[in-house]
Write a protein that holds these residues in place. Structure first.
Motif, mmCIF file in Angstrom:
data_model
loop_
_atom_site.group_PDB
_atom_site.id
_atom_site.type_symbol
_atom_site.label_atom_id
_atom_site.label_comp_id
_atom_site.label_asym_id
_atom_site.label_seq_id
_atom_site.Cartn_x
_atom_site.Cartn_y
_atom_site.Cartn_z
ATOM 1 N N ALA A 85 40.570 27.351 2.767
ATOM 2 C CA ALA A 85 41.889 27.237 3.390
ATOM 3 C C ALA A 85 42.761 26.150 2.775
ATOM 4 O O ALA A 85 43.961 26.315 2.634
ATOM 5 C CB ALA A 85 41.739 26.984 4.885
ATOM 6 N N ASN A 86 42.186 25.020 2.396
ATOM 7 C CA ASN A 86 42.975 23.892 1.910
ATOM 8 C C ASN A 86 42.957 23.858 0.382
ATOM 9 O O ASN A 86 42.012 23.367 -0.231
ATOM 10 C CB ASN A 86 42.425 22.586 2.484
ATOM 11 C CG ASN A 86 43.319 21.408 2.188
ATOM 12 O OD1 ASN A 86 44.047 21.388 1.196
ATOM 13 N ND2 ASN A 86 43.259 20.409 3.046
ATOM 14 N N ILE A 87 44.019 24.369 -0.224
ATOM 15 C CA ILE A 87 44.074 24.462 -1.682
ATOM 16 C C ILE A 87 44.097 23.091 -2.341
ATOM 17 O O ILE A 87 43.571 22.912 -3.436
ATOM 18 C CB ILE A 87 45.276 25.328 -2.149
ATOM 19 C CG1 ILE A 87 45.268 25.540 -3.668
ATOM 20 C CG2 ILE A 87 46.586 24.716 -1.716
ATOM 21 C CD1 ILE A 87 44.075 26.253 -4.201
ATOM 22 N N GLU A 88 44.674 22.103 -1.681
ATOM 23 C CA GLU A 88 44.719 20.772 -2.292
ATOM 24 C C GLU A 88 43.316 20.184 -2.398
ATOM 25 O O GLU A 88 42.967 19.593 -3.416
ATOM 26 C CB GLU A 88 45.643 19.853 -1.499
ATOM 27 C CG GLU A 88 47.096 20.262 -1.669
ATOM 28 C CD GLU A 88 48.034 19.408 -0.871
ATOM 29 O OE1 GLU A 88 48.495 18.396 -1.433
ATOM 30 O OE2 GLU A 88 48.295 19.747 0.297
ATOM 31 N N TRP A 89 42.497 20.351 -1.384
ATOM 32 C CA TRP A 89 41.115 19.872 -1.476
ATOM 33 C C TRP A 89 40.348 20.663 -2.527
ATOM 34 O O TRP A 89 39.491 20.123 -3.220
ATOM 35 C CB TRP A 89 40.421 19.932 -0.112
ATOM 36 C CG TRP A 89 40.611 18.662 0.632
ATOM 37 C CD1 TRP A 89 41.585 18.370 1.532
ATOM 38 C CD2 TRP A 89 39.828 17.473 0.497
ATOM 39 N NE1 TRP A 89 41.458 17.076 1.968
ATOM 40 C CE2 TRP A 89 40.378 16.505 1.349
ATOM 41 C CE3 TRP A 89 38.707 17.130 -0.268
ATOM 42 C CZ2 TRP A 89 39.859 15.223 1.470
ATOM 43 C CZ3 TRP A 89 38.188 15.859 -0.136
ATOM 44 C CH2 TRP A 89 38.763 14.920 0.713
ATOM 45 N N TRP A 90 40.642 21.958 -2.638
ATOM 46 C CA TRP A 90 39.990 22.777 -3.658
ATOM 47 C C TRP A 90 40.354 22.264 -5.063
ATOM 48 O O TRP A 90 39.502 22.182 -5.939
ATOM 49 C CB TRP A 90 40.398 24.239 -3.496
ATOM 50 C CG TRP A 90 39.737 25.159 -4.459
ATOM 51 C CD1 TRP A 90 40.265 25.655 -5.615
ATOM 52 C CD2 TRP A 90 38.414 25.692 -4.371
ATOM 53 N NE1 TRP A 90 39.373 26.463 -6.249
ATOM 54 C CE2 TRP A 90 38.221 26.509 -5.496
ATOM 55 C CE3 TRP A 90 37.381 25.556 -3.445
ATOM 56 C CZ2 TRP A 90 37.029 27.189 -5.724
ATOM 57 C CZ3 TRP A 90 36.195 26.245 -3.667
ATOM 58 C CH2 TRP A 90 36.028 27.046 -4.804
ATOM 59 N N ALA A 91 41.613 21.937 -5.269
ATOM 60 C CA ALA A 91 42.041 21.388 -6.564
ATOM 61 C C ALA A 91 41.368 20.040 -6.821
ATOM 62 O O ALA A 91 40.935 19.759 -7.945
ATOM 63 C CB ALA A 91 43.560 21.247 -6.615
ATOM 64 N N HIS A 92 41.267 19.211 -5.786
ATOM 65 C CA HIS A 92 40.563 17.932 -5.938
ATOM 66 C C HIS A 92 39.095 18.164 -6.292
ATOM 67 O O HIS A 92 38.538 17.474 -7.152
ATOM 68 C CB HIS A 92 40.646 17.104 -4.651
ATOM 69 C CG HIS A 92 42.001 16.532 -4.365
ATOM 70 N ND1 HIS A 92 42.823 16.002 -5.333
ATOM 71 C CD2 HIS A 92 42.676 16.399 -3.202
ATOM 72 C CE1 HIS A 92 43.935 15.566 -4.788
ATOM 73 N NE2 HIS A 92 43.877 15.796 -3.485
ATOM 74 N N LEU A 93 38.472 19.133 -5.636
ATOM 75 C CA LEU A 93 37.072 19.461 -5.940
ATOM 76 C C LEU A 93 36.939 19.930 -7.385
ATOM 77 O O LEU A 93 36.025 19.518 -8.099
ATOM 78 C CB LEU A 93 36.560 20.539 -4.980
ATOM 79 C CG LEU A 93 35.160 21.075 -5.269
ATOM 80 C CD1 LEU A 93 34.109 19.982 -5.078
ATOM 81 C CD2 LEU A 93 34.856 22.273 -4.385
ATOM 82 N N GLY A 94 37.855 20.769 -7.830
ATOM 83 C CA GLY A 94 37.826 21.230 -9.225
ATOM 84 C C GLY A 94 37.967 20.087 -10.202
ATOM 85 O O GLY A 94 37.275 20.032 -11.223
ATOM 86 N N SER A 95 38.845 19.159 -9.898
ATOM 87 C CA SER A 95 39.025 17.994 -10.758
ATOM 88 C C SER A 95 37.766 17.133 -10.779
ATOM 89 O O SER A 95 37.326 16.680 -11.835
ATOM 90 C CB SER A 95 40.226 17.182 -10.288
ATOM 91 O OG SER A 95 40.490 16.130 -11.179
ATOM 92 N N LEU A 96 37.173 16.926 -9.605
ATOM 93 C CA LEU A 96 35.945 16.130 -9.516
ATOM 94 C C LEU A 96 34.814 16.779 -10.308
ATOM 95 O O LEU A 96 34.111 16.101 -11.069
ATOM 96 C CB LEU A 96 35.538 15.940 -8.057
ATOM 97 C CG LEU A 96 34.224 15.194 -7.811
ATOM 98 C CD1 LEU A 96 34.316 13.759 -8.300
ATOM 99 C CD2 LEU A 96 33.865 15.235 -6.339
ATOM 100 N N LEU A 97 34.635 18.085 -10.167
ATOM 101 C CA LEU A 97 33.590 18.788 -10.923
ATOM 102 C C LEU A 97 33.849 18.696 -12.428
ATOM 103 O O LEU A 97 32.923 18.465 -13.216
ATOM 104 C CB LEU A 97 33.509 20.252 -10.488
ATOM 105 C CG LEU A 97 33.001 20.506 -9.078
ATOM 106 C CD1 LEU A 97 33.132 21.981 -8.726
ATOM 107 C CD2 LEU A 97 31.569 20.042 -8.929
ATOM 108 N N ALA A 98 35.107 18.853 -12.816
ATOM 109 C CA ALA A 98 35.450 18.760 -14.237
ATOM 110 C C ALA A 98 35.199 17.356 -14.775
ATOM 111 O O ALA A 98 34.698 17.195 -15.894
ATOM 112 C CB ALA A 98 36.913 19.156 -14.450
#
Length: 191
Positions: free
Chosen positions: A82-95
Motif C-alpha cells: 500500500a505505501n509506495i514510499e516505503w516500498w521505494a525506501h526498501l528498494g533503495s536499502l536492498l540496492a
C-alpha cells in the motif's frame, strides 16, 4: 584472479549490515516522504498498472520515468504494497546492501566495510537513499554486472526488452539508462 574473502572476515561483513539497516530504517521512519522526482515514477507506475501504459497522463504519449527497471520495481510495489514510499525506501536499502556486497566481491572485505561505513554516515548518500529515486539500484546493478552475474543480466534484459537475453550486458545498459524510450522500449507499440 579474485581471492575469496577469509572465513573469519565474513561475519564481520555481515555484522556491518545490522547497524547500517538500523540507521536507514531510523531515517526512513523520521523522514518517510520521498523527494518530488520520485512521485513522477510513482504516478507513471500507477498509470502502467491501471491503464497499461507508462505515461504521466493517461492517453498522452510520453515517457516520464527515468529508468525502466525502477519503474518496474515501483509498479510491483504498487501492486502488492500500500505505501509506495516505503516500498521505494526498501528498494533503495536492498540496492545499497547489494552494492556493499558487490564492493566486497570486486575489491575486498575491508573495502566493503569502509564503503558501508561511508554510506551510513555520509549525508549525501543518506539524502539519495531517502529520495526514492533509483540511483543506488542502478549503481548496484552495474557493480553486479561487473561481477558477471548472469542472473542479474537476464533479469534486466527481461525487464527492459521482454526477451531472455544476457548477451554483452545489453539489458543492463538499457535498464539503467535514463531519458526517453528508444527502439528497445517494450511499450513502443502503445503510442
Amino acid at each position: 584472479m579474485r581471492r575469496a574473502a577469509a572465513p573469519e572476515s565474513r561475519p564481520l561483513t555481515g555484522l556491518l549490515f545490522v547497524p547500517y539497516v538500523v540507521t536507514r530504517l531510523y531515517l526512513f521512519s523520521h523522514y518517510p516522504r520521498c523527494g518530488e522526482d520520485a512521485f513522477i515514477t510513482f504516478r507513471t507506475a500507477r498509470n502502467l498498472l491501471h491503464f497499461g501504459a507508462p505515461t504521466f497522463n493517461p492517453g498522452e504519449a510520453s515517457w516520464p520515468a527515468s529508468s525502466p527497471l525502477w519503474l518496474a520495481w515501483c509498479a510491483l510495489g504498487l501492486s502488492v504494497f500500500a505505501n509506495i514510499e516505503w516500498w521505494a525506501h526498501l528498494g533503495s536499502l536492498l540496492a545499497e546492501c547489494l552494492l556493499i556486497v558487490g564492493v566486497g566481491r570486486l575489491i575486498s572485505t575491508r573495502a566493503a566495510i569502509a564503503f558501508g561505513i561511508l554510506m551510513a554516515v555520509y549525508q549525501p548518500a543518506a539524502a539519495l537513499s531517502l529520495s526514492g529515486i533509483e540511483m543506488f539500484a542502478m549503481v548496484a546493478a552495474f557493480a553486479w554486472a561487473l561481477l558477471g552475474s548472469r542472473t542479474a543480466l537476464v533479469l534486466l534484459s527481461v525487464l527492459t526488452t521482454g526477451r531472455c537475453d544476457a548477451g554483452a550486458g545489453g539489458g543492463l545498459a538499457m535498464a539503467a539508462r535514463t531519458g526517453g524510450p528508444s527502439c528497445w522500449d517494450p511499450w513502443c507499440g502503445w503510442r
